[in-house]
Write a protein that holds these residues in place. Sequence first.
Motif, PDB file in Angstrom:
ATOM      1  N   VAL A  22       0.625  -0.959  -0.017  1.00 46.01           N
ATOM      2  CA  VAL A  22       0.434  -0.174  -0.025  1.00 46.01           C
ATOM      3  C   VAL A  22       0.782   1.103  -0.186  1.00 46.01           C
ATOM      4  CG1 VAL A  22      -1.649  -1.044   1.302  1.00 46.01           C
ATOM      5  CG2 VAL A  22      -0.035  -0.145   2.465  1.00 46.01           C
ATOM      6  N   ALA A  23       0.346   2.430  -0.466  1.00 45.34           N
ATOM      7  CA  ALA A  23       1.288   4.037  -0.348  1.00 45.34           C
ATOM      8  C   ALA A  23       1.297   3.922   0.558  1.00 45.34           C
ATOM      9  CB  ALA A  23       0.174   4.520  -1.000  1.00 45.34           C
ATOM     10  N   ARG A  24       2.396   4.575   0.798  1.00 46.23           N
ATOM     11  CA  ARG A  24       3.229   5.249   2.457  1.00 46.23           C
ATOM     12  C   ARG A  24       3.612   6.585   2.195  1.00 46.23           C
ATOM     13  NH1 ARG A  24       3.223   0.301   5.511  1.00 46.23           N
ATOM     14  NH2 ARG A  24       3.266  -1.723   3.841  1.00 46.23           N
ATOM     15  N   ASP A  25       3.763   7.073   1.842  1.00 44.19           N
ATOM     16  CA  ASP A  25       4.260   8.264   1.159  1.00 44.19           C
ATOM     17  C   ASP A  25       3.243  10.145   0.781  1.00 44.19           C
ATOM     18  OD1 ASP A  25       6.832   7.518   0.360  1.00 44.19           O
ATOM     19  OD2 ASP A  25       6.520   7.102  -2.151  1.00 44.19           O
ATOM     20  N   PHE A  26       3.728  11.296   0.952  1.00 45.55           N
ATOM     21  CA  PHE A  26       3.292  12.224   0.861  1.00 45.55           C
ATOM     22  C   PHE A  26       1.908  12.043  -0.799  1.00 45.55           C
ATOM     23  CE2 PHE A  26       5.160  13.245   4.954  1.00 45.55           C
ATOM     24  CZ  PHE A  26       4.118  13.182   5.326  1.00 45.55           C
ATOM     25  N   LEU A  27       1.028  12.593  -0.125  1.00 40.84           N
ATOM     26  CA  LEU A  27       0.502  12.378  -1.746  1.00 40.84           C
ATOM     27  C   LEU A  27       1.155  13.730  -2.655  1.00 40.84           C
ATOM     28  CD1 LEU A  27      -2.437  10.917  -0.269  1.00 40.84           C
ATOM     29  CD2 LEU A  27      -3.315  13.123  -1.945  1.00 40.84           C
ATOM     30  N   PRO A  28       1.468  13.486  -4.244  1.00 40.57           N
ATOM     31  CA  PRO A  28       2.427  14.749  -5.097  1.00 40.57           C
ATOM     32  C   PRO A  28       1.506  15.990  -4.333  1.00 40.57           C
ATOM     33  CG  PRO A  28       1.943  12.080  -5.961  1.00 40.57           C
ATOM     34  CD  PRO A  28       1.511  12.793  -5.080  1.00 40.57           C
ATOM     35  N   ASP A  29       2.069  17.014  -4.831  1.00 39.33           N
ATOM     36  CA  ASP A  29       1.662  18.538  -4.657  1.00 39.33           C
ATOM     37  C   ASP A  29       0.585  18.782  -5.715  1.00 39.33           C
ATOM     38  OD1 ASP A  29       3.380  19.232  -3.002  1.00 39.33           O
ATOM     39  OD2 ASP A  29       4.534  20.709  -4.834  1.00 39.33           O
ATOM     40  N   ASP A  30       0.491  18.568  -6.779  1.00 39.56           N
ATOM     41  CA  ASP A  30      -0.769  18.507  -7.318  1.00 39.56           C
ATOM     42  C   ASP A  30      -2.354  17.233  -6.783  1.00 39.56           C
ATOM     43  OD1 ASP A  30       0.920  19.906  -9.149  1.00 39.56           O
ATOM     44  OD2 ASP A  30       0.688  18.792 -11.589  1.00 39.56           O
ATOM     45  N   ASP A  31      -1.808  16.853  -6.675  1.00 44.65           N
ATOM     46  CA  ASP A  31      -2.857  15.272  -5.823  1.00 44.65           C
ATOM     47  C   ASP A  31      -3.395  16.384  -5.128  1.00 44.65           C
ATOM     48  OD1 ASP A  31      -2.589  13.776  -8.411  1.00 44.65           O
ATOM     49  OD2 ASP A  31      -1.386  11.941  -7.433  1.00 44.65           O
ATOM     50  N   LEU A  32      -2.629  16.632  -3.828  1.00 47.94           N
ATOM     51  CA  LEU A  32      -3.185  17.350  -2.555  1.00 47.94           C
ATOM     52  C   LEU A  32      -3.722  18.613  -2.989  1.00 47.94           C
ATOM     53  CD1 LEU A  32      -2.467  17.429   0.717  1.00 47.94           C
ATOM     54  CD2 LEU A  32      -0.781  18.385  -0.050  1.00 47.94           C
ATOM     55  N   ALA A  33      -3.441  19.619  -3.676  1.00 45.06           N
ATOM     56  CA  ALA A  33      -4.158  20.710  -3.925  1.00 45.06           C
ATOM     57  C   ALA A  33      -5.971  20.265  -4.762  1.00 45.06           C
ATOM     58  CB  ALA A  33      -3.189  21.007  -4.892  1.00 45.06           C
ATOM     59  N   SER A  34      -5.829  18.706  -5.523  1.00 39.97           N
ATOM     60  CA  SER A  34      -7.196  18.383  -5.525  1.00 39.97           C
ATOM     61  C   SER A  34      -8.122  17.804  -4.569  1.00 39.97           C
ATOM     62  CB  SER A  34      -6.962  17.635  -7.147  1.00 39.97           C
ATOM     63  OG  SER A  34      -6.104  17.754  -8.176  1.00 39.97           O
ATOM     64  N   ALA A  35      -7.383  16.898  -4.259  1.00 42.48           N
ATOM     65  CA  ALA A  35      -7.954  16.163  -3.281  1.00 42.48           C
ATOM     66  C   ALA A  35      -8.670  17.711  -2.077  1.00 42.48           C
ATOM     67  CB  ALA A  35      -7.238  16.142  -2.223  1.00 42.48           C
ATOM     68  N   MET A  36      -7.459  18.617  -1.932  1.00 40.98           N
ATOM     69  CA  MET A  36      -8.073  19.749  -0.758  1.00 40.98           C
ATOM     70  C   MET A  36      -9.002  20.189  -1.413  1.00 40.98           C
ATOM     71  SD  MET A  36      -4.152  21.092   0.077  1.00 40.98           S
ATOM     72  CE  MET A  36      -5.194  22.273   1.095  1.00 40.98           C
ATOM     73  N   ALA A  37      -9.605  20.983  -2.476  1.00 40.86           N
ATOM     74  CA  ALA A  37     -10.354  21.749  -3.646  1.00 40.86           C
ATOM     75  C   ALA A  37     -11.202  20.705  -3.184  1.00 40.86           C
ATOM     76  CB  ALA A  37     -10.473  22.262  -5.066  1.00 40.86           C
ATOM     77  N   LEU A  38     -11.934  19.334  -3.115  1.00 37.09           N
ATOM     78  CA  LEU A  38     -12.601  18.558  -3.360  1.00 37.09           C
ATOM     79  C   LEU A  38     -13.535  18.517  -2.235  1.00 37.09           C
ATOM     80  CD1 LEU A  38     -12.079  15.149  -4.937  1.00 37.09           C
ATOM     81  CD2 LEU A  38     -13.779  16.583  -5.649  1.00 37.09           C
ATOM     82  N   ARG A  39     -13.136  18.414  -1.232  1.00 38.65           N
ATOM     83  CA  ARG A  39     -13.316  18.797   0.181  1.00 38.65           C
ATOM     84  C   ARG A  39     -14.653  19.278   0.069  1.00 38.65           C
ATOM     85  NH1 ARG A  39      -9.260  20.709   4.267  1.00 38.65           N
ATOM     86  NH2 ARG A  39      -8.729  22.539   2.360  1.00 38.65           N
ATOM     87  N   SER A  40     -14.839  20.552  -0.165  1.00 37.48           N
ATOM     88  CA  SER A  40     -16.096  21.301  -0.592  1.00 37.48           C
ATOM     89  C   SER A  40     -16.683  21.146  -1.884  1.00 37.48           C
ATOM     90  CB  SER A  40     -16.027  22.850   0.152  1.00 37.48           C
ATOM     91  OG  SER A  40     -14.486  23.925  -0.685  1.00 37.48           O
ATOM     92  N   GLU A  41     -16.859  20.990  -2.639  1.00 42.25           N
ATOM     93  CA  GLU A  41     -17.717  20.277  -3.462  1.00 42.25           C
ATOM     94  C   GLU A  41     -18.812  20.166  -3.393  1.00 42.25           C
ATOM     95  OE1 GLU A  41     -15.229  19.194  -7.011  1.00 42.25           O
ATOM     96  OE2 GLU A  41     -13.971  20.665  -6.798  1.00 42.25           O
ATOM     97  N   ASP A  42     -19.795  20.623  -4.009  1.00 47.09           N
ATOM     98  CA  ASP A  42     -21.175  19.660  -3.951  1.00 47.09           C
ATOM     99  C   ASP A  42     -21.322  18.034  -4.734  1.00 47.09           C
ATOM    100  OD1 ASP A  42     -22.637  22.119  -3.305  1.00 47.09           O
ATOM    101  OD2 ASP A  42     -22.952  22.632  -5.213  1.00 47.09           O
TER     102      ASP A  42
END
Length: 356
Positions: free
Chosen positions: A277-297
Amino acid sequence: MKFSLFYEMQISRPTRASEAEMFQRCLEQAVLADALGYHCIWAVEHHGLYEYSHSSAPEIFLSFVAAKTQRIRIGHGVTLLPHRYNHPIRIAERVATLDILSGGRVNWGSGKSSSAVEQHAFENDVRTLHEQWLEAVEMIPRMWSADVFSHEGRFFRIPPTQIVPKPVQSPHPPMFAACSKPDTAAAVGRLGLGALNFAFGTDDYLTQKVREYRAAVASAKPTGRVKNDHFACTPAALVLDDDRKACAYGLRGARFFLQSLERYYSGGDRPIGELPVARDFLPDDDLASAMALRSEDGSQLAAIVGDPAAARELVSRFADVGVDELILVMQMGTVPHEIIVESMKTFAEKVMPHFA
C-alpha cells in the motif's frame, strides 16, 4: 453531537520496539482525550491483520484506559462474537468486570469480522458467522439480567449457570453493532442496537442510511433490555491550524488506512507480510486537488481533514444528516504521535465547542 476516538492500533512497517511504543502512545492519547473532553475511546478487536490493526486484546488496552481516566467512556468497537473467537460467557464476564471497574463507563459493540485472515485462523464456519453472532448477541444481555442463565440453541447449549459478575449500568451497558456494509445499518436498527458505521458516501447517501436506521429502530423488538437509538460514524480525521499540513498528513494517513483495510477485506485472500500500500505523501498536484474536493457539491463525506474552519464545515455536514457521534480515526499508521496529539488538541479547542 458526541466526539470520540477510534483505535485500530495501526503501524506502518512495525518492529517489536515500534509496536510496543505505539501501544504506549495510544494510551497517552486516551488519557489526553479524557482531559480534553472527548466522549469515548473505542478499540477494535482484530487478529493477524499486520500493519492494519494490532488491537488483538482490546479488553486489556481498555482496562488500562479505564484505570488512568476519570470521565471518558470505554468502548468495545467491537468484540467478535462467533464462538471460535470468544465464547459469549467470557464476553459477558469481561464486559461486566470492565463496567464495574470503570464505574459504569462501558459501551459494548459486537461483530463477526469478514476478514479471511481471522476467519480461517480461528477455524470458523464462515457459512454460519452471522447466525452465530445473532444467537450470541441475544444471549449476552440475558446473562447480565438473569440470576441463573440457561440456553438451548443452534450453536450454544448452556446448562443452568450463574454468570457473574453483573455490570453496574442498568439494565446493561449500551449495545452497538458494526455496520461494515451499506445495507446493514437498518438490520442493526431492527435489533434495537446502536450502529457503528465506517464513514463513506455522499451526504444524500448517508441521510438515507440514517433515515432507514431510525425507522428500523422505531419498530424494533430490542435484542437487549432497552433500545439504543444511536448512529455513529468513523471518519478519518486530522485537524491542525495549518490547513495544508493537516491535509498532507491526514490524507496520507487516510489513504494508508483505506488501502490496508481493502487489502484485508476485499482481496479474497490472506495477505502475509508487509502490505503493498502507499505510504508516501501525496504529490503536490494531487494534494491540491484533494483539498479542493472537500467542499464541492456531491463530494464524499468520509474524512474530516484540514484546519478548524474546514473541520467545522465537515462536521456540520455530518450533523445535518443526523449522525449522533463521530468516532474520529486520528490514529492512522503513517501519522506521527506528535501530530495526532496536536490534532486532538486543535479539534477539542476549536471545533468541539461549536457543537456543544
